[in-house]
Design a protein around this motif. Structure first.
Motif, PDB file in Angstrom:
ATOM      1  N   THR A 131       0.823  -1.210   0.000  1.00  0.00           N
ATOM      2  CA  THR A 131       0.000   0.000   0.000  1.00  0.00           C
ATOM      3  C   THR A 131       0.857   1.261   0.000  1.00  0.00           C
ATOM      4  O   THR A 131       1.771   1.403   0.826  1.00  0.00           O
ATOM      5  N   ASN A 132       0.558   2.182  -0.938  1.00  0.00           N
ATOM      6  CA  ASN A 132       1.253   3.466  -0.963  1.00  0.00           C
ATOM      7  C   ASN A 132       1.070   4.174   0.379  1.00  0.00           C
ATOM      8  O   ASN A 132      -0.034   4.247   0.912  1.00  0.00           O
ATOM      9  N   GLY A 133       2.151   4.699   0.904  1.00  0.00           N
ATOM     10  CA  GLY A 133       2.090   5.385   2.188  1.00  0.00           C
ATOM     11  C   GLY A 133       2.408   4.498   3.371  1.00  0.00           C
ATOM     12  O   GLY A 133       2.491   4.984   4.506  1.00  0.00           O
ATOM     13  N   ILE A 134       2.564   3.200   3.142  1.00  0.00           N
ATOM     14  CA  ILE A 134       2.963   2.287   4.218  1.00  0.00           C
ATOM     15  C   ILE A 134       4.290   1.627   3.844  1.00  0.00           C
ATOM     16  O   ILE A 134       5.337   2.049   4.301  1.00  0.00           O
ATOM     17  N   GLY A 135       4.248   0.612   2.990  1.00  0.00           N
ATOM     18  CA  GLY A 135       5.483  -0.079   2.613  1.00  0.00           C
ATOM     19  C   GLY A 135       6.090  -0.812   3.798  1.00  0.00           C
ATOM     20  O   GLY A 135       5.522  -0.862   4.891  1.00  0.00           O
ATOM     21  N   GLU A 136       7.279  -1.366   3.613  1.00  0.00           N
ATOM     22  CA  GLU A 136       7.918  -2.101   4.691  1.00  0.00           C
ATOM     23  C   GLU A 136       8.341  -1.166   5.822  1.00  0.00           C
ATOM     24  O   GLU A 136       8.215  -1.504   7.003  1.00  0.00           O
ATOM     25  N   GLU A 137       8.811   0.026   5.477  1.00  0.00           N
ATOM     26  CA  GLU A 137       9.219   0.973   6.522  1.00  0.00           C
ATOM     27  C   GLU A 137       8.044   1.342   7.419  1.00  0.00           C
ATOM     28  O   GLU A 137       8.160   1.400   8.650  1.00  0.00           O
ATOM     29  N   GLY A 138       6.886   1.584   6.814  1.00  0.00           N
ATOM     30  CA  GLY A 138       5.703   1.901   7.597  1.00  0.00           C
ATOM     31  C   GLY A 138       5.254   0.751   8.465  1.00  0.00           C
ATOM     32  O   GLY A 138       4.864   0.933   9.623  1.00  0.00           O
ATOM     33  N   GLN A 139       5.321  -0.461   7.925  1.00  0.00           N
ATOM     34  CA  GLN A 139       4.920  -1.622   8.714  1.00  0.00           C
ATOM     35  C   GLN A 139       5.867  -1.837   9.881  1.00  0.00           C
ATOM     36  O   GLN A 139       5.453  -2.246  10.972  1.00  0.00           O
ATOM     37  N   LEU A 140       7.135  -1.537   9.681  1.00  0.00           N
ATOM     38  CA  LEU A 140       8.096  -1.626  10.790  1.00  0.00           C
ATOM     39  C   LEU A 140       7.776  -0.591  11.863  1.00  0.00           C
ATOM     40  O   LEU A 140       7.925  -0.858  13.061  1.00  0.00           O
ATOM     41  N   ALA A 141       7.340   0.596  11.440  1.00  0.00           N
ATOM     42  CA  ALA A 141       6.934   1.616  12.418  1.00  0.00           C
ATOM     43  C   ALA A 141       5.721   1.145  13.202  1.00  0.00           C
ATOM     44  O   ALA A 141       5.635   1.347  14.425  1.00  0.00           O
ATOM     45  N   ILE A 142       4.770   0.523  12.525  1.00  0.00           N
ATOM     46  CA  ILE A 142       3.593  -0.034  13.203  1.00  0.00           C
ATOM     47  C   ILE A 142       4.024  -1.120  14.187  1.00  0.00           C
ATOM     48  O   ILE A 142       3.565  -1.163  15.334  1.00  0.00           O
ATOM     49  N   LYS A 143       4.923  -1.975  13.741  1.00  0.00           N
ATOM     50  CA  LYS A 143       5.434  -3.053  14.595  1.00  0.00           C
ATOM     51  C   LYS A 143       6.132  -2.497  15.835  1.00  0.00           C
ATOM     52  O   LYS A 143       6.063  -3.096  16.922  1.00  0.00           O
ATOM     53  N   SER A 144       6.792  -1.355  15.703  1.00  0.00           N
ATOM     54  CA  SER A 144       7.563  -0.772  16.813  1.00  0.00           C
ATOM     55  C   SER A 144       6.713   0.076  17.748  1.00  0.00           C
ATOM     56  O   SER A 144       7.231   0.603  18.738  1.00  0.00           O
ATOM     57  N   GLN A 201     -11.037   5.420  14.631  1.00  0.00           N
ATOM     58  CA  GLN A 201     -10.006   5.615  15.654  1.00  0.00           C
ATOM     59  C   GLN A 201      -8.760   4.799  15.327  1.00  0.00           C
ATOM     60  O   GLN A 201      -7.635   5.296  15.446  1.00  0.00           O
ATOM     61  N   ALA A 202      -8.957   3.544  14.929  1.00  0.00           N
ATOM     62  CA  ALA A 202      -7.820   2.709  14.554  1.00  0.00           C
ATOM     63  C   ALA A 202      -7.104   3.301  13.345  1.00  0.00           C
ATOM     64  O   ALA A 202      -5.869   3.340  13.295  1.00  0.00           O
ATOM     65  N   THR A 203      -7.877   3.771  12.370  1.00  0.00           N
ATOM     66  CA  THR A 203      -7.292   4.387  11.176  1.00  0.00           C
ATOM     67  C   THR A 203      -6.444   5.593  11.543  1.00  0.00           C
ATOM     68  O   THR A 203      -5.304   5.739  11.074  1.00  0.00           O
ATOM     69  N   GLU A 204      -6.986   6.452  12.389  1.00  0.00           N
ATOM     70  CA  GLU A 204      -6.259   7.664  12.758  1.00  0.00           C
ATOM     71  C   GLU A 204      -5.021   7.332  13.582  1.00  0.00           C
ATOM     72  O   GLU A 204      -3.963   7.956  13.406  1.00  0.00           O
ATOM     73  N   ALA A 205      -5.110   6.351  14.475  1.00  0.00           N
ATOM     74  CA  ALA A 205      -3.935   5.951  15.260  1.00  0.00           C
ATOM     75  C   ALA A 205      -2.824   5.466  14.349  1.00  0.00           C
ATOM     76  O   ALA A 205      -1.651   5.855  14.504  1.00  0.00           O
ATOM     77  N   LEU A 206      -3.159   4.635  13.366  1.00  0.00           N
ATOM     78  CA  LEU A 206      -2.156   4.138  12.431  1.00  0.00           C
ATOM     79  C   LEU A 206      -1.603   5.266  11.567  1.00  0.00           C
ATOM     80  O   LEU A 206      -0.401   5.311  11.277  1.00  0.00           O
ATOM     81  N   ARG A 207      -2.463   6.185  11.163  1.00  0.00           N
ATOM     82  CA  ARG A 207      -1.992   7.333  10.382  1.00  0.00           C
ATOM     83  C   ARG A 207      -0.959   8.142  11.176  1.00  0.00           C
ATOM     84  O   ARG A 207       0.056   8.584  10.633  1.00  0.00           O
ATOM     85  N   LEU A 208      -1.226   8.353  12.444  1.00  0.00           N
ATOM     86  CA  LEU A 208      -0.283   9.118  13.273  1.00  0.00           C
ATOM     87  C   LEU A 208       1.036   8.362  13.434  1.00  0.00           C
ATOM     88  O   LEU A 208       2.109   8.956  13.403  1.00  0.00           O
TER      89      LEU A 208
END
Length: 256
Positions: free
Chosen positions: A26-39, A213-220
């Motif tokens: 997904t544009n705007g996430i990628g592996e770097e974004g998923q790592l941020a979510i994981k962290s 709420q989940a969407t906004e938390a992930l966006r932040l």
């Protein structure tokens, strides 16, 4: 991109890459974004009609640590909207059942549970390693307390509520000195008795707002801050959204 200072050697292992592949694509996430979510570490306060869907999507999305706080037990009247629970769970602690179900949903993350009232714990200490707080509670007094604690600790807050056929969502980043707060928008804790129990609610509205709420938390977590300080109102009968920018109240006793 995400504010997290990720180790450049960090990567998703094979199991994570497969599980979160649709995010990585997904544009705007990628592996770097998923790592941020994981962290990341998200605190969810309240496991009612908002906290149930919000926690499910954050769990499925791979938020590395989720902490749940709720002191209530499951009742029959909860089942109309609190989609984590079943008839067999009546009488059990909400946190215990939610923690079990969420951990089963995604064993790659850590789910913590606290079966106490938010007013009976050291919330400031808990916020030391939290990235985003989701206020999924249903009374104004508690919302004002959570807001004040997040302001004090400069932690991001995503707040939502729903009643009858309407809901609202707003988020703040209190690390910014110019940020308004929940009390700027709703200065009084009056009408605290207006909640689902006393006034009723159309159950899917809570699903909409909890998912937002989940969407906004992930966006932040992903560094997307363009929706901060914006009050979003949802009307189910009109199937319509309205959005209003809010600013800091110079007379607010909470954030000044």
């Amino acid at each position: 991109m995400p504010e997290h200072h990720l180790n450049p050697d960090m990567h998703l292992d094979y199991k994570e890459f497969v599980r979160y592949n649709r995010h990585v694509m997904t544009n705007g996430i990628g592996e770097e974004g998923q790592l941020a979510i994981k962290s990341s570490h998200v605190l969810i306060i309240g496991l009612g009609g908002l906290g149930c869907p919000a926690s499910q999507y954050l769990t499925a999305s791979g938020v590395g640590t989720i902490t749940l706080i709720d002191h209530d037990i499951i009742e029959s009247s909860n089942l109309q909207r609190q989609v984590l629970f079943t008839e067999q769970d009546i009488g059990e602690q909400k946190v215990d059942i939610a923690q079990l179900r969420l951990q089963r949903l995604n064993p790659l993350i850590k789910v913590n549970g606290i079966t106490k009232s938010i007013l009976n714990i050291n919330l400031s200490e808990l916020l030391n390693d939290v990235d985003v707080v989701l206020d999924c509670t249903d009374n104004a007094t508690t919302r004002h307390f959570i807001n004040a604690t997040c302001v004090k600790n400069k932690v991001k807050l995503v707040s939502a509520s729903a009643i009858q056929s309407q809901g609202q969502l707003i988020s703040f980043d209190f690390a910014s000195p110019d940020s308004p707060c929940y009390q700027c928008v709703f200065p009084s804790a009056d009408n605290q008795d207006l909640n689902c129990s006393t006034s009723g609610v159309f159950s899917p509205v809570l699903g909409v707002l909890g998912s937002l709420q989940a969407t906004e938390a992930l966006r932040l977590i992903l560094g997307k801050t363009n929706n901060l300080n914006t009050l979003s109102l949802f009307d189910a009968w009109g199937m319509a959204f309205k959005r209003f920018k809010v600013t800091k109240d110079p007379k607010c006793i909470c954030c000044h």
